[in-house]
Write an enzyme that holds these catalytic residues in place. Sequence first.
Site, mmCIF file in Angstrom:
data_model
loop_
_atom_site.group_PDB
_atom_site.id
_atom_site.type_symbol
_atom_site.label_atom_id
_atom_site.label_comp_id
_atom_site.label_asym_id
_atom_site.label_seq_id
_atom_site.Cartn_x
_atom_site.Cartn_y
_atom_site.Cartn_z
ATOM 1 N N ARG A 1 44.623 28.469 77.713
ATOM 2 C CA ARG A 1 45.790 28.564 76.802
ATOM 3 C C ARG A 1 46.143 29.558 76.204
ATOM 4 O O ARG A 1 45.028 29.874 75.215
ATOM 5 C CB ARG A 1 45.729 27.012 75.963
ATOM 6 C CG ARG A 1 47.173 26.969 75.524
ATOM 7 C CD ARG A 1 47.100 25.693 74.608
ATOM 8 N NE ARG A 1 47.284 24.428 75.473
ATOM 9 C CZ ARG A 1 46.411 23.419 75.109
ATOM 10 N NH1 ARG A 1 45.869 23.340 73.905
ATOM 11 N NH2 ARG A 1 46.443 22.367 76.044
ATOM 12 N N ARG B 1 42.369 16.943 63.722
ATOM 13 C CA ARG B 1 42.809 17.067 64.908
ATOM 14 C C ARG B 1 43.800 18.091 65.137
ATOM 15 O O ARG B 1 43.945 19.017 64.314
ATOM 16 C CB ARG B 1 43.620 15.515 65.027
ATOM 17 C CG ARG B 1 44.133 14.995 66.170
ATOM 18 C CD ARG B 1 42.857 14.434 66.977
ATOM 19 N NE ARG B 1 43.308 13.389 68.020
ATOM 20 C CZ ARG B 1 43.807 13.775 69.326
ATOM 21 N NH1 ARG B 1 43.686 15.285 69.636
ATOM 22 N NH2 ARG B 1 44.161 12.912 70.207
ATOM 23 N N LYS B 2 44.561 18.053 66.341
ATOM 24 C CA LYS B 2 45.458 19.383 66.456
ATOM 25 C C LYS B 2 46.653 19.083 65.431
ATOM 26 O O LYS B 2 46.925 18.078 64.957
ATOM 27 C CB LYS B 2 45.852 19.186 67.808
ATOM 28 C CG LYS B 2 46.880 18.157 68.110
ATOM 29 C CD LYS B 2 47.364 18.311 69.791
ATOM 30 C CE LYS B 2 48.340 17.041 70.183
ATOM 31 N NZ LYS B 2 48.866 17.133 71.573
ATOM 32 N N GLY C 1 51.793 12.641 82.647
ATOM 33 C CA GLY C 1 50.846 11.852 83.312
ATOM 34 C C GLY C 1 50.206 10.854 82.590
ATOM 35 O O GLY C 1 49.288 10.015 83.403
ATOM 36 N N CYS D 1 51.908 14.780 76.712
ATOM 37 C CA CYS D 1 52.278 16.219 76.595
ATOM 38 C C CYS D 1 53.544 16.629 77.249
ATOM 39 O O CYS D 1 54.166 17.732 76.804
ATOM 40 C CB CYS D 1 50.990 16.980 77.538
ATOM 41 S SG CYS D 1 49.332 16.874 76.836
ATOM 42 N N GLY D 2 54.198 15.663 77.943
ATOM 43 C CA GLY D 2 55.491 15.851 78.533
ATOM 44 C C GLY D 2 56.466 15.494 77.660
ATOM 45 O O GLY D 2 57.890 15.619 77.939
#
Length: 584
Positions: A130, A244-245, A502, A507-508
């Site tokens: 990424r 976390r992110k 998914g 993430c989508g």
Amino acid sequence: MASLTARFLTPPLSHTAPSSSARPRTRLFAGPPKVAQPVDAGRLEPRVEERDGYYVLKEKFRQGINPSEKVKIEREPMKLFMENGIEELAKLSMEEIDKEKSSKDDIDVRLKWLGLFHRRKHHYGRFMMRLKLPNGVTTSAQTRYLASVIKKYGKDGCADVTTRQNWQIRGVELRDVPEILKGLAEVGLTCLQSGMDNVRNPVGNPLAGIDPDEIVDTRPYTNLLSQFITSNFRGNPDLTNLPRKWNVCVVGSHDLYEHPHINDLAYMPAMRDGRFGFNLLVGGFFSPKRCAEAVPLDAWVSADDVVPLCKAVLETYRDLGFRGNRQKTRMMWLIDELGIEGFRSEVVKRMPHQWLERESSEDLIKKQWERRDYFGVHPQKQEGFSYVGLHIPVGRVQEDDMDELAHLADIYGSGELRLTVEQNIIIPNIENSKIEALLKEPLLRDRFSPEPPLLMKGLVACTGNQFCGQAIIETKARALKVTEEVQRLVSVTRPVRMHWTGCPNTCGQVQVADIGFMGCMTRDENGKVCEGADVFVGGRVGSDSHLGDVYKKSVPCKDLVPLVVDILVKHFGAVPREREDMED
């Protein structure tokens, strides 16, 4: 850094009137988080401390921590980059690596600090890399380099435009990583600190600097944030041990292309007494167990204090955030505990002068604004130039696509490409005299249309189980197939944004879609286990942003087409094509 204050000139501001088709004014974001209980003073003790240049969790706070925290304690992930640990790791075979827990954790967990994700489940020995592209801006040289990397991996190599204006490339082998990192640096790219408990790619307006209606050019701010976060690609261990992110965006458009309501920190342009700056939103996030919209921090910063504010918020989160259950470690959980005023107080303590002005009432974002479409040809603020928005089906590109995009950017534009959070690409700075020739190019006619069908325009899909070990279902090919079938059955008069993810990690970003599909396993009419989706409806982006709700759970994928047709007819004014034909 010796100084965290950067000087910006007050930007020119747009005074364009709202669209005549604008919607009524609505509240932009959800209300404040939960009412916090009084916090004991001991709770405000930082949980981390600096040791040998890195921040580590104090021993007294290690009880009940999650497995990822234990991996960070056992070995500092950033040493793989900052102390060249990747050089030695890349010399080992996968068999040698898997013999030791520490090296296995290196490739499965710690390499994510370098933006490398091992695809152990579906693509053993291969990695997704990424990149970081602040504001989604990239060059033809960078694009060609990435194309050359994936080319060597044949059918295993490809690239995706992500929902954070970014590239992800696939098929990478560990032995090649040191050389790839050198190549990235040569073209001005980095993959550093783009995964796990780090700050993700800073998002900005994809039309920054070229849009006649922009509020402010976001590129200087997103670039500065990225440089600060990674210490100019050298690595910034002050910010690499977050709970976390963490996502950040800078808003520069009335259209809110940047999706501020789903970011941990969003800079919202506002004036105060003739000075340009930003009001602040905090805490937006998605997770399997909870999704929350960002809330006002009741704070305003001048353009000079964009980085100091970011630093203060990050340090508050790093010092005080939860490190137990990973489902409760995003920053909004800390805001809930401290309360928005308590959280704000901690941020103020970490500002350079322990001072933070209250939110300004001079918001520059027009609430009554119809979100514009960037596909096709649009005039820039620079006279005689236009940009062209291209549809990249579900964000997937191959090596030859990337080479051709770079070529078109060079011969028709200025050698620049812009990536969008909807997984599409914009070619800016095209002389108007060249537009006609560009539109005739085979890539635009056959692959990446500037005028996609209405239902394809807003189609977004995560990686899916083709590559991602966490994905429950295949997404990208299925999203295209379902949309194509639906298009044959109904006609719509406006774009309907459909997002696929998914798994519950979303993430989508299905919660912001008009119609969202979250992968799950279910049973068909015969009781047989099959791939399915939870269907969401009602998400919005733009001036009336809000998250959608579950419409129907556990729908077998084979039954999605008739359900989507029904939703489009009932809720989005679609007309069945057989009826349309009869009316004609």
